[in-house]
Design a protein around this motif. Structure first.
Motif, PDB file in Angstrom:
ATOM      1  N   ALA A 104      52.401  35.764  32.527  1.00 47.15           N
ATOM      2  CA  ALA A 104      51.426  36.550  33.300  1.00 47.15           C
ATOM      3  C   ALA A 104      50.224  35.630  33.112  1.00 47.15           C
ATOM      4  O   ALA A 104      49.757  35.099  32.132  1.00 47.15           O
ATOM      5  CB  ALA A 104      51.086  37.656  32.295  1.00 47.15           C
ATOM      6  N   SER A 105      49.427  35.675  34.493  1.00 45.59           N
ATOM      7  CA  SER A 105      47.952  34.987  34.209  1.00 45.59           C
ATOM      8  C   SER A 105      47.115  35.857  35.025  1.00 45.59           C
ATOM      9  O   SER A 105      47.700  36.850  35.833  1.00 45.59           O
ATOM     10  CB  SER A 105      48.388  33.783  35.142  1.00 45.59           C
ATOM     11  N   GLY A 106      45.963  35.785  34.858  1.00 44.13           N
ATOM     12  CA  GLY A 106      44.760  36.383  35.395  1.00 44.13           C
ATOM     13  C   GLY A 106      44.120  37.511  34.433  1.00 44.13           C
ATOM     14  O   GLY A 106      43.877  36.729  33.255  1.00 44.13           O
ATOM     15  N   GLU A 107      44.177  38.474  34.615  1.00 42.68           N
ATOM     16  CA  GLU A 107      43.277  39.634  33.981  1.00 42.68           C
ATOM     17  C   GLU A 107      44.124  40.763  33.890  1.00 42.68           C
ATOM     18  O   GLU A 107      44.758  41.372  34.853  1.00 42.68           O
ATOM     19  CB  GLU A 107      42.147  39.964  34.466  1.00 42.68           C
ATOM     20  N   VAL A 108      44.338  41.710  32.636  1.00 34.91           N
ATOM     21  CA  VAL A 108      44.782  42.877  32.606  1.00 34.91           C
ATOM     22  C   VAL A 108      43.650  43.883  32.256  1.00 34.91           C
ATOM     23  O   VAL A 108      42.999  43.769  31.074  1.00 34.91           O
ATOM     24  CB  VAL A 108      46.019  43.001  31.508  1.00 34.91           C
ATOM     25  N   GLY A 109      43.355  44.677  33.303  1.00 36.77           N
ATOM     26  CA  GLY A 109      42.552  45.705  33.013  1.00 36.77           C
ATOM     27  C   GLY A 109      42.673  46.951  33.805  1.00 36.77           C
ATOM     28  O   GLY A 109      43.968  46.960  34.354  1.00 36.77           O
ATOM     29  N   VAL A 110      41.625  47.676  34.004  1.00 38.36           N
ATOM     30  CA  VAL A 110      41.835  48.808  34.825  1.00 38.36           C
ATOM     31  C   VAL A 110      42.501  48.886  36.126  1.00 38.36           C
ATOM     32  O   VAL A 110      43.235  49.599  36.644  1.00 38.36           O
ATOM     33  CB  VAL A 110      40.699  49.835  34.693  1.00 38.36           C
ATOM     34  N   SER A 111      41.998  47.708  36.918  1.00 37.10           N
ATOM     35  CA  SER A 111      42.468  47.659  38.014  1.00 37.10           C
ATOM     36  C   SER A 111      43.726  47.004  38.412  1.00 37.10           C
ATOM     37  O   SER A 111      44.479  47.227  39.575  1.00 37.10           O
ATOM     38  CB  SER A 111      41.368  46.963  39.045  1.00 37.10           C
ATOM     39  N   THR A 112      44.233  46.272  37.222  1.00 34.11           N
ATOM     40  CA  THR A 112      45.662  45.783  37.310  1.00 34.11           C
ATOM     41  C   THR A 112      46.688  46.399  36.240  1.00 34.11           C
ATOM     42  O   THR A 112      47.647  45.793  36.176  1.00 34.11           O
ATOM     43  CB  THR A 112      45.479  44.157  36.912  1.00 34.11           C
ATOM     44  N   ARG A 113      46.161  47.483  35.710  1.00 26.89           N
ATOM     45  CA  ARG A 113      46.981  47.931  34.649  1.00 26.89           C
ATOM     46  C   ARG A 113      48.442  48.218  35.323  1.00 26.89           C
ATOM     47  O   ARG A 113      49.357  48.093  34.854  1.00 26.89           O
ATOM     48  CB  ARG A 113      46.447  49.225  34.135  1.00 26.89           C
ATOM     49  N   LEU A 114      48.567  49.011  36.637  1.00 31.54           N
ATOM     50  CA  LEU A 114      49.969  49.626  37.063  1.00 31.54           C
ATOM     51  C   LEU A 114      50.731  48.389  37.159  1.00 31.54           C
ATOM     52  O   LEU A 114      51.961  48.441  36.800  1.00 31.54           O
ATOM     53  CB  LEU A 114      49.516  50.195  38.254  1.00 31.54           C
TER      54      LEU A 114
END
Length: 117
Positions: free
Chosen positions: A32-42
């Motif tokens: 995985a790369s990038g960010e895991v947050g509220v907008s990418t959680r799903l």
């Protein structure tokens, strides 16, 4: 999957957050790369769900390209590991907040092995 699952490209969302998740080459697991947050959680949770479906004994989660993961993203990873019938998840090169959150909320979770960045 819709851009961020195991096969596929980056999920670009309205917030500008990007999460790209794909399979590892030559061993079971995901990168995985990038960010895991509220907008990418799903997409993150979908990738972890697919990882658990394919899990046999050891699954790898390579995170050297991940810049950020929020507490809920770490929780999803911890729950995935706790619900595996056998084995463990090896998390490689995570962002600094991931092992801190694991140590804080799941200090005795032995189903996750974290290798340093």
């Amino acid at each position: 999957m819709d851009g961020a699952g195991i096969p596929g490209g980056p999920a670009r969302l309205r917030t500008g957050a990007v999460l790209d998740v794909g399979p590892l080459s030559g061993r079971p697991g995901i990168r995985a790369s990038g960010e895991v947050g509220v907008s990418t959680r799903l997409p993150w949770e979908n990738a972890l769900s697919e990882l658990s479906r394919r899990h046999t004994d050891v699954s790898y989660v390579e995170l050297s390209g991940l810049r950020f993961v929020d507490v809920a993203g770490v929780s999803a990873l911890a729950l995935t590991a706790m619900n595996l019938p056998v084995g463990r998840v090896v998390v490689e090169r995570p962002p600094p907040q991931l092992p801190r959150v694991l140590d804080l909320f799941w200090p005795s979770l032995h189903r996750i092995e974290v290798t340093p960045r």
